[in-house]
Design a protein around this motif. Structure first.
Motif, PDB file in Angstrom:
ATOM      1  N   TYR A   5       0.748  -1.012   0.366  1.00 53.58           N
ATOM      2  CA  TYR A   5       0.230   0.050   0.130  1.00 53.58           C
ATOM      3  C   TYR A   5       0.917   0.991   0.097  1.00 53.58           C
ATOM      4  N   LYS A   8       2.135   1.122  -3.188  1.00 49.90           N
ATOM      5  CA  LYS A   8       0.984   2.107  -4.420  1.00 49.90           C
ATOM      6  C   LYS A   8       1.363   3.943  -4.535  1.00 49.90           C
ATOM      7  N   TYR A  12       1.542   6.464  -6.551  1.00 54.20           N
ATOM      8  CA  TYR A  12       0.748   7.367  -6.770  1.00 54.20           C
ATOM      9  C   TYR A  12       0.816   9.129  -6.985  1.00 54.20           C
ATOM     10  N   ARG A 199      -6.449  15.503   3.101  1.00 52.02           N
ATOM     11  CA  ARG A 199      -8.018  14.585   3.370  1.00 52.02           C
ATOM     12  C   ARG A 199      -7.612  13.383   3.646  1.00 52.02           C
ATOM     13  N   GLN A 200      -6.411  12.836   2.843  1.00 48.29           N
ATOM     14  CA  GLN A 200      -6.611  11.390   2.697  1.00 48.29           C
ATOM     15  C   GLN A 200      -5.450  11.667   4.047  1.00 48.29           C
ATOM     16  N   ILE A 203      -7.940  11.729   7.263  1.00 48.96           N
ATOM     17  CA  ILE A 203      -8.611  10.126   7.791  1.00 48.96           C
ATOM     18  C   ILE A 203      -8.001   9.031   7.679  1.00 48.96           C
ATOM     19  N   LEU A 204      -6.396   8.702   7.802  1.00 54.36           N
ATOM     20  CA  LEU A 204      -5.684   7.672   7.804  1.00 54.36           C
ATOM     21  C   LEU A 204      -5.395   7.861   9.416  1.00 54.36           C
ATOM     22  N   LEU A 207      -7.924   6.851  11.541  1.00 54.78           N
ATOM     23  CA  LEU A 207      -8.526   5.182  11.401  1.00 54.78           C
ATOM     24  C   LEU A 207      -7.565   4.641  12.192  1.00 54.78           C
ATOM     25  N   PHE A 213       3.603   5.193   8.897  1.00 54.12           N
ATOM     26  CA  PHE A 213       2.673   4.369   7.868  1.00 54.12           C
ATOM     27  C   PHE A 213       2.291   5.840   6.877  1.00 54.12           C
ATOM     28  N   TYR A 294     -11.400  20.947   5.993  1.00 49.57           N
ATOM     29  CA  TYR A 294     -11.241  20.216   3.569  1.00 49.57           C
ATOM     30  C   TYR A 294     -12.382  20.815   3.828  1.00 49.57           C
TER      31      TYR A 294
ATOM     32  N   ARG B  45     -15.966  13.596  19.669  1.00 50.36           N
ATOM     33  CA  ARG B  45     -14.398  14.518  19.308  1.00 50.36           C
ATOM     34  C   ARG B  45     -13.682  14.077  20.382  1.00 50.36           C
ATOM     35  N   ILE B  82     -15.272   4.796  13.737  1.00 56.15           N
ATOM     36  CA  ILE B  82     -15.810   6.320  13.360  1.00 56.15           C
ATOM     37  C   ILE B  82     -16.062   5.916  12.406  1.00 56.15           C
ATOM     38  N   PHE B  84     -18.926   9.385  10.130  1.00 56.15           N
ATOM     39  CA  PHE B  84     -19.008  11.185   9.871  1.00 56.15           C
ATOM     40  C   PHE B  84     -20.180  10.734   9.188  1.00 56.15           C
ATOM     41  N   ASP B  86     -20.399  13.137   6.236  1.00 62.66           N
ATOM     42  CA  ASP B  86     -19.692  12.732   4.694  1.00 62.66           C
ATOM     43  C   ASP B  86     -18.754  11.632   4.651  1.00 62.66           C
ATOM     44  N   ARG B  88     -16.062  10.562   4.298  1.00 60.37           N
ATOM     45  CA  ARG B  88     -14.812  10.767   4.373  1.00 60.37           C
ATOM     46  C   ARG B  88     -14.226   9.299   4.253  1.00 60.37           C
ATOM     47  N   LEU B  89     -14.742   8.892   2.967  1.00 58.34           N
ATOM     48  CA  LEU B  89     -13.665   7.945   2.354  1.00 58.34           C
ATOM     49  C   LEU B  89     -12.376   8.087   1.692  1.00 58.34           C
ATOM     50  N   ILE B  90     -11.307   7.390   0.659  1.00 54.15           N
ATOM     51  CA  ILE B  90     -10.759   8.383   0.133  1.00 54.15           C
ATOM     52  C   ILE B  90     -11.212   7.545  -0.845  1.00 54.15           C
ATOM     53  N   GLU B  91     -11.570   8.443  -1.957  1.00 55.12           N
ATOM     54  CA  GLU B  91     -12.538   7.857  -3.338  1.00 55.12           C
ATOM     55  C   GLU B  91     -11.804   7.650  -4.243  1.00 55.12           C
ATOM     56  N   ASN B  92     -10.060   7.912  -4.713  1.00 55.58           N
ATOM     57  CA  ASN B  92      -9.810   7.578  -5.384  1.00 55.58           C
ATOM     58  C   ASN B  92      -9.181   5.930  -5.422  1.00 55.58           C
ATOM     59  N   LEU B  93      -9.468   5.510  -4.442  1.00 51.87           N
ATOM     60  CA  LEU B  93      -9.595   4.139  -3.819  1.00 51.87           C
ATOM     61  C   LEU B  93     -10.372   3.297  -3.689  1.00 51.87           C
ATOM     62  N   PHE B  96     -13.377  -1.833  -1.977  1.00 53.70           N
ATOM     63  CA  PHE B  96     -12.048  -3.289  -1.150  1.00 53.70           C
ATOM     64  C   PHE B  96     -10.558  -1.900  -0.079  1.00 53.70           C
ATOM     65  N   GLU B  97     -10.345  -1.540  -0.444  1.00 49.66           N
ATOM     66  CA  GLU B  97      -9.163  -1.103  -0.241  1.00 49.66           C
ATOM     67  C   GLU B  97      -9.637   0.125   1.029  1.00 49.66           C
ATOM     68  N   LEU B 101      -8.147  -0.287   4.483  1.00 49.32           N
ATOM     69  CA  LEU B 101      -7.149   0.266   5.375  1.00 49.32           C
ATOM     70  C   LEU B 101      -6.990   0.191   6.431  1.00 49.32           C
ATOM     71  N   PRO B 102      -8.358   0.525   7.956  1.00 43.20           N
ATOM     72  CA  PRO B 102      -7.567  -0.069   9.244  1.00 43.20           C
ATOM     73  C   PRO B 102      -6.852  -1.080   9.034  1.00 43.20           C
ATOM     74  N   ARG B 149     -15.933  -0.068   7.180  1.00 44.47           N
ATOM     75  CA  ARG B 149     -14.490   0.709   7.273  1.00 44.47           C
ATOM     76  C   ARG B 149     -14.662   0.921   8.671  1.00 44.47           C
TER      77      ARG B 149
END
Ligand SMILES: Nc1ncnc2c1ncn2[C@@H]1O[C@H](COP(=O)(O)OP(=O)(O)OP(=O)(O)O)[C@@H](O)[C@H]1O
Ligand SMILES: [Mg+2]
Lengths: 294, 224
Positions: A5, A8, A12, A199-200, A203-204, A207, A213, A294, B45, B82, B84, B86, B88-93, B96-97, B101-102, B149
């Motif tokens: 990952y 990748k 990217y 933003r990513q 989010i990470l 998580l 990482f 954001y 929060r 968590i 939300f 909105d 808060r996904l990562i749109e370009n993944l 599955f990814e 992620l976690p 997720r």
């Protein structure tokens, strides 16, 4: 899966910022080739100076009537001058032999008597080969009885000492500025990458992602830029060196030494700068950009 | 178990929370209700330690806001899901990814991740979209992926901040039911919402907030 990952993401990142990345690579390539070129020249100057120092000799010629007893006294006095590393006695016969080897002519064929004086060749310790010290040593030797003449070439030393420092300071400053420039260009691409991934990253963090990482893709990006920049620099140097070599052969019939090691030096230096610039800046950019806004 | 003891939060220009005392038990489903600006998000929060109390303390399992470190926050968040408003996904993944992620962060093996993610996507009815980019999904689907997720790491609690805020009524019901189903399987859920219609008949514990305070039981009944 983690490393996959991370890799990748790094690819990217590089791909999405390809224009600034290419600009950074070109900048690094040019800067690095200048940097390695200057280092190479500086090293050549330095080793030449060292060679000159190592080969520096003081010749002292003895008066013709010097007896072996007097020589013993002279040698004892030479032993007491601690700047002297070694000395070698050259008898009249040795001198004639050296003359023969150098000029191919036997002086006994011309003259019945050997006119060459016996002498000592004196070497100083490398770090003692400085104009003032040499003069000082020469003065002390001069006071020894039985010495006819002292010869040494201080003019070259004087010249060297005058310009060596200037050359090193100028070279060092240019290298410093280039390092700074490369650092700035790499940091800039990392900044852009972190900004567009803010933003990513945020989010990470939510998580539960750890620092390593988060940071790794950006450090890989910096490493990539450094390595490819290094490769580019090595290519430039290769061509420059070929041109220099052909000129040297043409002008002086002198073949410059092989410089294959410049390849590995350029690439290694590029990689180190890449990792350094990215790893020292990515934390800051993450802190600035990856916020909940954001 | 999550425990707030005399928690206040001062924001630069306003008070987020004032002297809040509340407990959330394991496996419990709690709805946090209240108008805009009442402090619901602030409450959540504090639990995932995105902010700290100005006074008082928050205890989440073995972690305390008093002596948490960056390293421990990382651990804490690996045990909290968590969700939300909105997404808060990562749109370009891919879907599955995003869900993986976690687990990727936690360093699980590819085999384990694949099995786990596929099982969860199957459960929420999105297995067919597994290769799709998250940005191409509908909002209802995006929120289900976000929930997937959140649960994939087997958290002890899921925090959902207005999870239906951006969804149409049908998707809202689907998402709410999904959260309740997850709760039935043993995960605590704390859901902040002002979608009163959606939760009005829900039998779950309800906490009402107003102006940075949690209203007493009687006040809730009076308001209801
Ligand atoms: N980052 C911040 N900086 C300053 N003030 C804030 C911040 N976040 C929240 N507040 C203030 O704190 C109070 C509580 O906000 P909070 O977001 O917790 O309310 P909420 O119940 O989640 O509202 P909503 O239903 O709109 O999401 C509000 O008065 C808000 O203006
Ligand atoms: Mg809110």
């Amino acid at each position: 899966m983690r490393s996959f990952y991370i890799l990748k993401q790094a690819i990217y990142n590089i791909w999405s910022a390809r224009i600034p990345v290419i600009i950074a690579i070109i900048t690094i390539g040019i800067s690095l080739s200048v940097l390695v070129g200057i280092s190479e020249i500086a090293y050549k100057v330095y080793s030449t100076v060292e060679d000159i120092r190592k080969e520096f000799e003081i010749d002292i010629f003895l008066k013709p009537e010097t007896s072996s007893f007097q020589r013993e006294i002279i040698e004892r006095k030479l032993n007491n001058i601690h700047q002297i590393k070694s000395y070698k006695f050259i008898s009249k016969e040795d001198a004639a032999q050296i003359f023969f080897e150098e000029f191919g002519e036997n002086i006994f064929d011309i003259l019945t008597d050997n006119p060459l004086p016996s002498s000592y060749k004196i070497k100083l310790y490398g770090e003692m080969t400085h104009v003032e010290i040499v003069d000082n040593v020469a003065n002390r030797i001069n006071k020894i009885n039985g010495i006819d003449e002292i010869k040494y070439h201080n003019d070259l030393l004087t010249l060297m000492e005058k310009y060596f420092l200037i050359i090193m300071i100028i070279g060092g400053s240019i290298i410093f500025v280039l390092l700074l420039a490369m650092n700035i260009f790499i940091r800039n691409t990392i900044k852009l990458s972190v900004y567009s991934r803010r933003r990513q990253i945020f989010i990470l963090q939510l998580l539960g992602s750890g620092k390593i990482f988060l940071k790794s893709p950006f450090i890989i990006e910096g490493l990539f830029e450094g390595l490819i920049g290094g490769l580019f620099a090595a290519t430039i140097l290769y061509f420059l060196h070929n041109i220099a070599n052909e000129t040297a052969i043409y002008l002086f019939n002198y073949n410059l030494k092989n410089v294959d090691y410049l390849w590995s030096i350029s690439i290694a230096v590029g990689g180190i700068i890449g990792v350094f610039a990215s790893s020292t800046s990515v934390n800051k950019f993450i802190r600035i950009f990856a916020k909940n806004d954001y | 178990m999550i425990k707030f003891s005399n928690v206040s939060v001062d924001y630069p220009y306003s008070e987020g929370l004032t002297d809040v005392n509340v407990e959330f038990k394991d496996k419990e489903f709690t709805l946090v209700l209240g108008p805009t600006g009442s402090g619901k998000s602030t409450l959540l929060r504090l639990i995932y330690m995105d902010i700290y109390p100005s006074s008082g303390r928050v205890d989440v399992q073995k972690w305390s806001s008093k002596k948490i470190t960056a390293r421990k926050i990382k651990k804490l968040r690996r045990n909290i899901g968590i969700v939300f408003q909105d997404f808060r996904l990562i749109e370009n993944l891919s879907v599955f990814e995003n869900v993986a992620l976690p687990l990727i962060i936690n360093g699980y093996s590819r085999k384990y991740i694949k099995r786990k993610v596929e099982a969860i996507l199957d459960e929420i009815g999105l297995l067919d979209s597994i290769r799709q980019k998250a940005g191409t999904l509908s909002k209802g689907e995006e929120q289900r992926v976000a929930i997937a997720r959140a649960v994939v790491k087997n958290p002890f609690v899921i925090l959902a901040d207005e999870p239906t805020g951006n969804l149409d009524p049908d998707s809202s019901i689907t998402v709410f039911n999904l959260l309740r189903k997850i709760n039935k399987l043993g995960t605590a859920v704390i859901m902040a919402t002002h979608d009163y219609l959606l939760i009005k008949d829900a039998p779950n514990r309800k906490i009402l907030m107003d102006n940075g305070k949690i209203l007493k039981k009687q006040e809730i009944e009076k308001n209801a």
